[in-house]
Write a protein that holds these residues in place. Structure first.
Motif, PDB file in Angstrom:
ATOM      1  N   HIS A   1       0.961  -0.950   0.152  1.00  0.00           N
ATOM      2  CA  HIS A   1      -0.290   0.215  -0.048  1.00  0.00           C
ATOM      3  C   HIS A   1       1.375   1.388  -0.223  1.00  0.00           C
ATOM      4  O   HIS A   1       0.466   2.411   0.388  1.00  0.00           O
ATOM      5  CB  HIS A   1      -0.851   0.029   1.104  1.00  0.00           C
ATOM      6  N   GLU A   2       2.043   1.082  -0.409  1.00  0.00           N
ATOM      7  CA  GLU A   2       2.801   2.097  -0.311  1.00  0.00           C
ATOM      8  C   GLU A   2       2.890   2.805  -1.432  1.00  0.00           C
ATOM      9  O   GLU A   2       4.334   3.878  -1.839  1.00  0.00           O
ATOM     10  CB  GLU A   2       4.200   1.650   0.105  1.00  0.00           C
ATOM     11  N   VAL A   3       2.451   2.779  -2.837  1.00  0.00           N
ATOM     12  CA  VAL A   3       2.669   3.023  -4.842  1.00  0.00           C
ATOM     13  C   VAL A   3       1.828   4.074  -4.585  1.00  0.00           C
ATOM     14  O   VAL A   3       0.822   3.717  -4.030  1.00  0.00           O
ATOM     15  CB  VAL A   3       2.002   1.600  -5.243  1.00  0.00           C
TER      16      VAL A   3
ATOM     17  N   GLY B   1       3.543   2.566 -14.365  1.00  0.00           N
ATOM     18  CA  GLY B   1       3.839   2.649 -13.236  1.00  0.00           C
ATOM     19  C   GLY B   1       4.080   4.512 -13.429  1.00  0.00           C
ATOM     20  O   GLY B   1       3.018   4.937 -13.273  1.00  0.00           O
ATOM     21  N   PRO B   2       5.120   4.885 -13.057  1.00  0.00           N
ATOM     22  CA  PRO B   2       6.319   4.176 -13.518  1.00  0.00           C
ATOM     23  C   PRO B   2       6.385   3.969 -11.880  1.00  0.00           C
ATOM     24  O   PRO B   2       5.709   3.137 -11.537  1.00  0.00           O
ATOM     25  CB  PRO B   2       7.217   5.158 -12.416  1.00  0.00           C
ATOM     26  N   PHE B   3       7.367   2.657 -12.187  1.00  0.00           N
ATOM     27  CA  PHE B   3       7.475   1.216 -11.197  1.00  0.00           C
ATOM     28  C   PHE B   3       8.518   1.401 -10.082  1.00  0.00           C
ATOM     29  O   PHE B   3       9.090   0.527  -8.899  1.00  0.00           O
ATOM     30  CB  PHE B   3       8.019  -0.467 -11.681  1.00  0.00           C
TER      31      PHE B   3
ATOM     32  N   TYR C   1      -1.383  -9.292  -9.158  1.00  0.00           N
ATOM     33  CA  TYR C   1       0.095  -8.192  -9.537  1.00  0.00           C
ATOM     34  C   TYR C   1       1.252  -9.666  -9.313  1.00  0.00           C
ATOM     35  O   TYR C   1       1.489 -10.060  -8.510  1.00  0.00           O
ATOM     36  CB  TYR C   1       0.925  -7.102  -9.030  1.00  0.00           C
ATOM     37  N   GLN C   2       2.097 -10.201 -10.336  1.00  0.00           N
ATOM     38  CA  GLN C   2       3.424 -11.347 -10.178  1.00  0.00           C
ATOM     39  C   GLN C   2       3.999  -9.618 -10.883  1.00  0.00           C
ATOM     40  O   GLN C   2       4.620  -9.566 -11.829  1.00  0.00           O
ATOM     41  CB  GLN C   2       3.276 -12.042 -11.197  1.00  0.00           C
ATOM     42  N   GLY C   3       4.813  -9.291 -10.156  1.00  0.00           N
ATOM     43  CA  GLY C   3       6.124  -8.467 -10.202  1.00  0.00           C
ATOM     44  C   GLY C   3       5.191  -7.117 -10.368  1.00  0.00           C
ATOM     45  O   GLY C   3       4.566  -6.614  -9.282  1.00  0.00           O
ATOM     46  N   THR C   4       5.644  -6.984 -11.922  1.00  0.00           N
ATOM     47  CA  THR C   4       4.455  -5.411 -11.955  1.00  0.00           C
ATOM     48  C   THR C   4       3.469  -5.733 -12.888  1.00  0.00           C
ATOM     49  O   THR C   4       2.544  -5.029 -13.500  1.00  0.00           O
ATOM     50  CB  THR C   4       5.336  -4.729 -12.768  1.00  0.00           C
ATOM     51  N   THR C   5       3.533  -7.310 -13.100  1.00  0.00           N
ATOM     52  CA  THR C   5       2.297  -7.502 -14.683  1.00  0.00           C
ATOM     53  C   THR C   5       1.113  -7.969 -13.870  1.00  0.00           C
ATOM     54  O   THR C   5       0.925  -8.403 -13.032  1.00  0.00           O
ATOM     55  CB  THR C   5       3.263  -8.745 -15.070  1.00  0.00           C
TER      56      THR C   5
END
Length: 788
Positions: free
Chosen positions: A152-154, A163-165, A194-198
């Motif tokens: 919850h920090e994005v 993103g940006p990621f 999400y798996q990574g950013t996907t």
């Protein structure tokens, strides 16, 4: 132990080849190079597992005297240490940002949740690059790192698929692997993963037995096994952060049914039971007092008799939810033990990132989003009774009543969000490290805080705090290592000064004393009048004789209170707390709050296949007139399916084709549906379909008239009685040409939502000034650019 050959204060560790003889021919007998050695932490560095449970109060878990059975927490405590003065920040994202950085939450820009970020440095949700997360430090020192569960920090304007990621776990977060969700909460039955950013879809459906907590545990277990099979010499850092037990309280029915009838006496009686159990276990001092119920929290006996069965079920579901979560945490710990590496694994089992949540209204909620939209009154006692048997199931998005949250924070005052009192910030914590802790089953009562976790990990691993990370000079960690407490139960506490602040609720701990003031009530999210900060009433407590903050000494010791108030202001200035920000609804609007927004202007153009777009990735249609236009091509056998959908089963809207005709459906909180249907099927060929919503105005959440057009000709009209003013969902998304998550309309499900036909584009326009009901395709981009 051989001396460490690396200078680890600068990360990444610079490559420094040793000069020496370079031969011309590799076959020359003098050719010699040292073997390549993988980077590893210092010898003996432990594996690390952090388990952070969501929204669990101090008095919920049986390990801390509560009614929710957590046998795995109890087992871990029996072999490790129990901390009964461990503190969080009173809210989820701030606690997580503080824990992962070793700095105070305002120091890393997380003064509140990401959704209410402002442009002020302490509240902008942007972690400075001078404060690298501990996962990054560990990774650059040779640890394998993985996070499973909630992030919850994005910043919300960085949470789109583009993103940006930098702030994502596998971006700048320091985790090599991430499997979980981005945001404050998730549907446990149908999460946006999400798996990574996907973006990925859950591997099964609720009907097939899927539950997010089990899925996260599966991934954690498989990753740990793989890591130890392939890299046995390399320690791991695993951060397991289940969405449980944050609302919605979702759990298989058999787990909730274990508690049938156990809460019939209500929350006042449950606090008495928990308090007695806490004393019996020695979790709290023998002279601790049970704090009184505040007038803002209703007594159980004053609740309507017809509602009490619902209230009981709310708590049964929650208790089953926590026990179910502990079960799957136990699976992860068992996997570590089965691998033979538990002896040298440092485990933090933190039962709550804040106190129990009182965000579910005085009656509880079937759909907690009702309260977030200021519409809790829609969920009448009669409505709640009709939905009682659905609580915890995939058809609910439920939360328990304020009284239960207060009870789960026994013996303290208040709840989550109230950073002033220990009910909001004191969380039961268990630390296990068989190799490093000899006092099995011991208890520690030194004041500790979540910012102490990161320096403790580095201390245990024999790693220095870095002074440089990725070329950026680092500011010192603000936490204190807890390692000194592991084998010294009576050691004087080293963390003896700590400020607290959340939405104007604030406090200070200093050498046993606490000065606190409650400013805002958590469940009053919309409306209400707040006192001026200088008019807040401060309280004073002596923690050396009053464990639970039961005896206010402000009247008898005003000089000390004034000293601590001044000290709070000094600390607040030091750590970017100022300006104090107690705004509510204003901070939900990016333009007012001062944070960036991904979408600018009054128009957004979307294309088929775009999906999993968070609410902050789509132009907001709330509290205003808007239109949605789509160019579609209808095949000979007709079109069917979703053109565009935002939200899901528990609130949202969709434009779709059913039985050949275009429909617009507005789903109000999963409670009421407003449908407008075209009078005739859409013809074969290329056409523009359009819906227009004319907002009534006159305030927030009002209704409006709907008109549906084919190629500029009106073919249907309808009415939306009221709308959601603030948010559709915390986890559902916007999709074009299909729908992920749960379905907005009961006329289709996500499996059958994919559009049969062709969608060329979809355009959302705000305002009621679009009198031309056709959009020239050649002019689309020009219009958009002009409006930007």
């Amino acid at each position: 132990m051989s001396p460490d050959r690396h200078a680890r204060t600068m990360l990444p560790i610079p490559d420094r080849p040793k000069p020496g003889l370079t031969t011309y021919d590799a076959k020359d007998p003098d050719t010699s190079y040292p073997p390549i050695e993988p980077l590893l932490p210092p010898e003996g560095a432990p594996n690390v597992l952090i388990v952070l449970i969501d929204d669990t109060g101090f008095g919920a878990s049986s390990a801390f005297g509560g009614p929710c059975n957590t046998p795995n927490a109890e087992k871990l405590a029996a072999g490790g240490l129990t901390y009964n003065r461990f503190h969080t920040t009173a809210l989820c994202a701030p606690t997580r940002a503080a824990m992962l950085s070793g700095r105070n939450h305002h120091s890393v820009g997380m003064g509140s949740i990401t959704e209410t970020a402002t442009s002020a440095p302490g509240n902008n949700s942007l972690k400075p690059n001078t404060k690298a997360p501990v996962a990054m430090t560990l990774k650059l020192n040779g640890y394998s790192t993985a996070q499973f569960g909630k992030c919850h920090e994005v910043p919300v304007w960085q949470s789109s698929p583009m993103g940006p990621f930098d702030a994502w776990p596998t971006g700048g977060g320091g985790f090599e692997t991430f499997y979980g969700f981005i945001g404050g909460e998730s549907n446990q039955w149908d999460p946006a993963l999400y798996q990574g950013t996907t973006p990925v879809e859950p591997p099964a459906t609720p009907e097939e037995g899927y539950h997010l907590t089990e899925d996260l545990a599966d991934h954690a277990v498989n990753w740990i096994r793989t890591q130890k099979a392939l890299m046995p010499e390399r320690p791991f850092f695993v951060y397991l952060a289940p969405g449980a037990t944050h609302a919605p309280h979702h759990v298989p029915q058999e787990w909730a049914d274990k508690y049938k009838g156990k809460f019939a006496e209500g929350w006042d009686a449950q606090r008495e039971k928990t308090f007695a159990k806490q004393k019996e276990l020695g979790i709290i001092p023998a002279d601790a007092e049970l704090t009184a119920r505040h007038a803002e929290i209703p007594a159980w006996e004053d609740m309507p008799a017809e509602l009490k069965p619902v209230l009981e079920r709310e708590m049964e579901v929650y208790a089953g939810f926590l026990e179910h979560t502990d079960h799957h945490v136990g699976r992860v710990i068992d996997a570590i033990e089965d691998l033979g590496v538990l002896e040298n694994t440092l485990i933090y089992y933190i039962l709550g990132d804040n106190g129990a949540s009182a965000e579910g209204t005085l009656n509880g909620a079937f759909n907690e989003m009702a309260n977030f939209n200021g519409m809790a009154a829609l969920e009448s006692p009669e409505f709640m009774l009709s939905k009682m048997n659905e609580l915890g199931t995939p058809t609910s998005y439920n939360h328990y009543a304020v009284g239960w949250a207060w009870s789960m924070d026994t013996p303290f005052q208040w709840t989550k969000q109230v950073a002033s009192h220990w009910g909001g910030t004191r969380n039961g914590t268990i630390v296990s490290w068989p190799k490093g802790i000899s006092d099995k089953g011991g208890q520690r009562s030194q004041f500790t805080h979540v910012i102490d976790v990161a320096p403790t990990i580095l201390d245990a691993a024999g790693l220095p705090e870095p002074t440089m990370v990725n070329g950026v000079q680092q500011s010192p960690m603000e936490g204190t290592s807890m390692l000194y407490t592991f084998d010294k139960p009576d050691a004087p506490e080293r963390h003896d000064l700590q400020y607290f602040e959340m939405f104007g609720n604030r406090g200070l701990y200093y050498k046993g004393w606490s000065a606190v003031t409650k400013h805002r009530t958590p469940w009053e999210m919309v409306g209400g009048t707040l006192a001026a900060f200088d008019d807040d009433v401060w309280e004073l407590y002596d923690g050396s004789t009053d464990y639970s903050q039961a005896r206010n000494l402000a009247g008898s010791n005003p000089e000390l209170l004034a000293k601590l108030q001044r000290l709070w202001l000094i600390e607040a200035t030091k750590y970017n707390v100022l300006p104090i920000d107690d705004r509510g609804i204003e901070r939900a609007t990016p333009e007012i709050a001062g944070r960036p927004t991904l979408i600018r202007g009054n128009t957004q153009l979307l294309y088929p296949g775009m999906g999993r777009l968070s609410e902050n990735s789509v132009v907001s249609i709330k509290n205003k007139s808007f239109s949605v236009t789509a160019e579609i091509e209808v095949p000979v056998n007709g079109a069917e399916g979703v053109i565009i959908a935002q939200g899901g089963r528990f609130g949202g809207w969709t434009l779709y084709v059913k039985d050949g005709a275009v429909k617009f459906l507005y789903n109000l909180l999963g409670i009421q549906e407003f449908v407008t249907v075209a009078d005739e099927p859409i013809p074969v060929g290329k056409h523009q379909v359009r819906m227009e919503f004319a907002y009534d105005g006159g305030g927030l959440g009002k209704g409006g008239d709907v008109t549906v057009y084919y190629d500029g000709v009106a073919v249907g009209s309808g009415r939306v009685g009221m709308t959601q003013a603030m948010v559709f969902s915390a986890d559902e998304t916007t999709d074009v040409g299909y729908e992920s998550g749960t379905a907005v309309s009961p006329e289709y499900n996500t499996a059958s939502s994919r559009f049969a036909g062709t969608i060329n584009w979809v355009q959302i326009d705000l305002g009621d000034d679009d009198h031309d009901h056709l959009i020239d395709p050649e002019e689309r981009l020009r219009i958009i650019m002009a409006r930007q």
